[in-house]
Design a protein around this motif. Structure first.
Motif, PDB file in Angstrom:
ATOM      1  N   UNK A 164       0.649  -1.377  -0.256  1.00 53.16           N
ATOM      2  CA  UNK A 164      -0.382   0.022  -0.268  1.00 53.16           C
ATOM      3  C   UNK A 164       0.924   1.281   0.389  1.00 53.16           C
ATOM      4  N   UNK A 179      -4.675   3.900  -2.430  1.00 49.35           N
ATOM      5  CA  UNK A 179      -4.685   2.755  -3.561  1.00 49.35           C
ATOM      6  C   UNK A 179      -5.770   1.942  -3.051  1.00 49.35           C
ATOM      7  N   UNK A 180      -5.876   0.576  -4.601  1.00 47.27           N
ATOM      8  CA  UNK A 180      -7.109   0.093  -3.839  1.00 47.27           C
ATOM      9  C   UNK A 180      -8.398   0.788  -4.720  1.00 47.27           C
ATOM     10  N   UNK A 181      -9.566   0.457  -4.450  1.00 42.40           N
ATOM     11  CA  UNK A 181     -11.219   0.510  -5.366  1.00 42.40           C
ATOM     12  C   UNK A 181     -11.205   1.841  -5.398  1.00 42.40           C
ATOM     13  N   UNK A 182     -10.511   2.702  -5.819  1.00 42.57           N
ATOM     14  CA  UNK A 182     -10.734   4.201  -6.078  1.00 42.57           C
ATOM     15  C   UNK A 182     -10.243   4.940  -6.790  1.00 42.57           C
ATOM     16  N   UNK A 194      -4.615   2.024   1.333  1.00 34.79           N
ATOM     17  CA  UNK A 194      -6.039   0.824   1.260  1.00 34.79           C
ATOM     18  C   UNK A 194      -7.413   0.704   1.093  1.00 34.79           C
ATOM     19  N   UNK A 202     -10.805  -1.021   0.033  1.00 39.85           N
ATOM     20  CA  UNK A 202     -11.554  -1.962  -0.588  1.00 39.85           C
ATOM     21  C   UNK A 202     -12.920  -1.673  -0.613  1.00 39.85           C
ATOM     22  N   UNK A 230     -15.305  -6.549  -2.539  1.00 35.38           N
ATOM     23  CA  UNK A 230     -14.177  -7.280  -2.377  1.00 35.38           C
ATOM     24  C   UNK A 230     -14.507  -8.097  -0.813  1.00 35.38           C
ATOM     25  N   UNK A 231     -13.405  -9.279  -1.159  1.00 39.10           N
ATOM     26  CA  UNK A 231     -13.943 -10.300   0.046  1.00 39.10           C
ATOM     27  C   UNK A 231     -12.515  -9.744   1.114  1.00 39.10           C
ATOM     28  N   UNK A 261      -9.958 -13.272   1.778  1.00 38.49           N
ATOM     29  CA  UNK A 261      -9.514 -13.489   0.702  1.00 38.49           C
ATOM     30  C   UNK A 261      -8.594 -11.994   0.733  1.00 38.49           C
ATOM     31  N   UNK A 262      -8.891 -10.758   0.884  1.00 39.95           N
ATOM     32  CA  UNK A 262      -7.827 -10.301   1.416  1.00 39.95           C
ATOM     33  C   UNK A 262      -7.019 -10.114   2.491  1.00 39.95           C
ATOM     34  N   UNK A 269      -4.340 -12.761   1.493  1.00 40.18           N
ATOM     35  CA  UNK A 269      -2.862 -12.290   0.622  1.00 40.18           C
ATOM     36  C   UNK A 269      -2.176 -11.535   2.233  1.00 40.18           C
ATOM     37  N   UNK A 270      -2.542 -10.561   2.735  1.00 37.59           N
ATOM     38  CA  UNK A 270      -1.311 -10.065   3.552  1.00 37.59           C
ATOM     39  C   UNK A 270      -0.954 -11.445   4.682  1.00 37.59           C
ATOM     40  N   UNK A 284      -0.189 -14.161   3.343  1.00 31.09           N
ATOM     41  CA  UNK A 284       0.962 -14.700   2.293  1.00 31.09           C
ATOM     42  C   UNK A 284       1.696 -14.158   2.084  1.00 31.09           C
ATOM     43  N   UNK A 285       1.588 -13.187   2.729  1.00 37.05           N
ATOM     44  CA  UNK A 285       2.515 -11.767   2.282  1.00 37.05           C
ATOM     45  C   UNK A 285       4.304 -11.797   3.734  1.00 37.05           C
TER      46      UNK A 285
END
Lengths: 161, 454
Positions: free
Chosen positions: B88, B244-247, B331, B333, B337-338, B341-342, B345-346, B348-349
């Motif tokens: 982000x 960032x994200x859905x903007x 960031x 959402x 958005x799920x 899932x979100x 991903x973090x 996993x990161x």
């Protein structure tokens, strides 16, 4: 292994640190070595770097295995490193990864039979505002769409021929 | 239009080059500091400004500088942390690409203040094209007498070097960064000793973020007191926010820390609202490690006050109902958005980026990832939600460096505020793989946040 020019570059890098601290040059020199060795580091290459910096080979291996930018297996001529972390996922990176897989008929971590392309998924590359994105060589390719991916693949193919 | 201190000249064509930068008042702050002020006077201005570290922790910069040890005959180092890797966050990249001389001027003033003659910019390896930009700027600054020996006839010497990392989030942690700069794996060191006493090559070292060091330039230009008049309370000045994200308008914005979150998201000056006419679901306002907030708690605090873009207001309510300003990686959402899932991903990161030194982090991050993957794939059990809560609690606070906390907080906050969505995934595995849950019903954060009996 290094040309005269690269050896001078190594000297220049070592000169950035106080005397006796040449180990600090390890990561920059590994980047140079990877560049001239087809994008990956073999144990011979790492041993060569160790001898250049007068450190033991194990000191090189432990660093090369830690950092994700160092490839320890051969890779294709063009490596697509597609970001899959949250902000890219929110903007559809999963679709881009699926598209590349289908288009090149390879899975993540695999290389095409002609040795041209490798697909890797990577974690956040700091381009979240320009997602989805991937790293290709030295540069970022941002705002990816299937059409853009097609164009990038074409561009690589034409450069390779 | 909000007032700008870092980006005030960013629109000028060619500002990334020395001549244009200098012609527009560049190096004026450095000239003032080196020629008419003592290092202690500069430090005083930075203290008065109330500047807080812009990398994420928000520690007062002046105070950090005052800790540096000054043993006789031992060199001191300034290290600029340009490892920017928090998902982000992409603000430092913008500064370095487009305003490299602003950073170099900041490094010069800061090195003068701290008494450092060598400064290293440690930049993340993936920003592979930026070192060329920085090195060109360094060469031009040197040609014009702002670096090298006897700078502008003041007797002060400084060399700046750029060092690339090679892909490791952990190297943004200051002691891991120092290890990496010494040519080693990025394993954080146990503190104390702090870098201010024993840092790079065991010498006193200050590590500061790119934006922090660049901000020293406007502070010197207008004075610390004047700088402190910008912003609100202890959140003085301006802050770069990478949105960032859905903007509608992702990008890097300089905000004065006196606007509301609502204004930042919806005004045309900044994010321009949620993309595609969707509704806001949630937001992670300070980089992936800070707690996610659902829309209701994001725009208003639990007390019903408007949430502001300041360190204090974003943290209002603690982790039960608040979050953090962090690095300013904002960031957003939307309703499609799920959260599972979100969060996956973090997780996993952080699993990928754990250095592996401490078992709670090394094992716990992978465990959380696997449990989340099961829930996401419709193979989760109700007990998995409590298991996740339990794992994150056992990571937090039990590791050498804050990566453990950074991995735990996003998982904790997702369960705290969106437990209903996790349960829906478990109860409707078929449906959950086909569609998203949509807007949250919102779990009661206070109830969930109450610590379970240990």
């Amino acid at each position: 292994m290094f040309s005269e020019e690269k050896l001078n570059k190594v000297k220049e890098i070592i000169a950035r640190y106080p005397a006796g601290k040449q180990k600090s040059a390890l990561i920059p020199v590994l980047h140079l070595a990877q560049e001239v060795s087809g994008g990956w580091l073999s144990s011979e290459t790492m041993d060569y770097v160790a001898s250049l910096l007068q450190i033991t080979p194990i000191e090189v291996y432990e660093v090369a295995t830690f950092y994700s930018m160092f490839n320890l297996q051969p890779v294709g001529q063009y490596v697509f490193e597609v970001c899959q972390t949250g902000p890219c996922m929110l903007r559809g990176s999963d679709n881009i990864i699926d598209y590349i897989k289908k288009k090149l008929d390879i899975g993540v971590g695999q290389t095409t039979k002609d040795g041209l392309f490798t697909l890797k998924t990577v974690e956040c590359l700091g381009a979240c505002g320009y997602a989805p994105m991937m790293q290709l060589g030295k540069h970022y390719r941002e705002h990816l769409t299937p059409e853009k991916v097609d164009a990038i693949i074409e561009e690589c193919r034409s450069k390779a021929n | 239009m909000g007032r700008k201190l870092l980006f005030d000249k960013a629109h000028i064509e060619g500002i990334r080059y020395y001549d244009v930068y200098r012609a527009n008042g560049g190096y004026g702050s450095a000239e003032k500091a080196l020629k008419s002020m003592s290092p202690d006077q500069v430090l005083d201005e930075v203290k008065k400004s109330g500047l807080r570290g812009r990398g994420g922790a928000g520690f007062p910069t002046g105070m950090k500088w005052s800790f540096i040890a000054k043993p006789e005959g031992v060199p001191r180092y300034l290290v600029c942390n340009a490892d920017e890797s928090e998902p982000g966050t992409f603000k430092d990249r913008y500064l370095m690409e487009f305003l490299p001389h602003l950073l170099i001027e900041g490094l010069l003033i800061s090195s003068y203040t701290l008494g450092c003659n060598s400064c290293y910019i440690y930049i993340r390896g993936e920003y592979a094209w930026i070192p060329d930009i920085l090195e060109e700027a360094i060469a031009d600054a040197k040609k014009n007498g702002w670096l090298g020996k006897n700078i502008q006839g003041t007797g002060f010497d400084l060399e700046i070097y750029v060092q690339r990392g090679a892909g490791a989030y952990i190297c943004g942690e200051e002691t891991a960064l120092i290890e990496s700069l010494e040519g080693k794996r990025g394993n954080p060191r146990i503190k104390p000793p702090f870098p201010a006493v024993k840092g790079l090559w065991d010498c006193p070292t200050v590590v500061n973020n790119v934006e922090t060091l660049a901000t020293v330039v406007p502070i010197l230009r207008i004075g610390g007191e004047e700088y402190a008049k910008y912003g609100t309370g202890k959140s003085t000045g301006t802050k770069l926010i990478s949105a960032c994200g859905n903007i509608n308008k992702p990008g890097v914005y300089e905000i004065e820390m006196n606007i509301s979150v609502e204004e930042f998201i919806y005004s045309d000056e900044y994010c321009g609202g949620i993309a595609n006419g969707k509704r806001l679901k949630a937001c992670i306002p300070g980089g992936s490690s800070v707690p996610i907030l659902p829309a209701n708690l994001l725009l208003k605090t639990a007390k019903g006050e408007p949430r502001m873009m300041t360190y204090e207001s974003l943290a209002d309510g603690g982790f039960a109902t608040g979050t953090m300003l962090g690095s300013g990686g904002f960031i957003v959402l939307d309703e499609d958005q799920c959260i599972v899932k979100n969060t996956l991903t973090f997780a996993r990161f952080y699993h990928h980026e754990s250095c592996g030194q401490c078992s709670p982090c090394r094992e716990g991050t992978g465990w959380m990832k696997r449990v989340l993957l099961n829930i996401e794939n419709g193979k989760g059990k109700m007990s998995d939600i409590d298991l996740l809560w339990d794992i994150q609690r056992k990571i937090e606070g039990n590791t050498i460096c804050p990566l453990g906390d950074a991995a735990a907080w996003p998982v904790a906050a997702a369960i705290r505020h969106f437990r209903d969505e996790f349960e829906w995934h478990v109860l409707h595995p078929e449906e959950a793989t086909k569609r998203n849950y949509g807007l949250a019903h919102y779990a009661d954060p206070l109830e969930i946040a109450a610590p379970a009996a240990v």
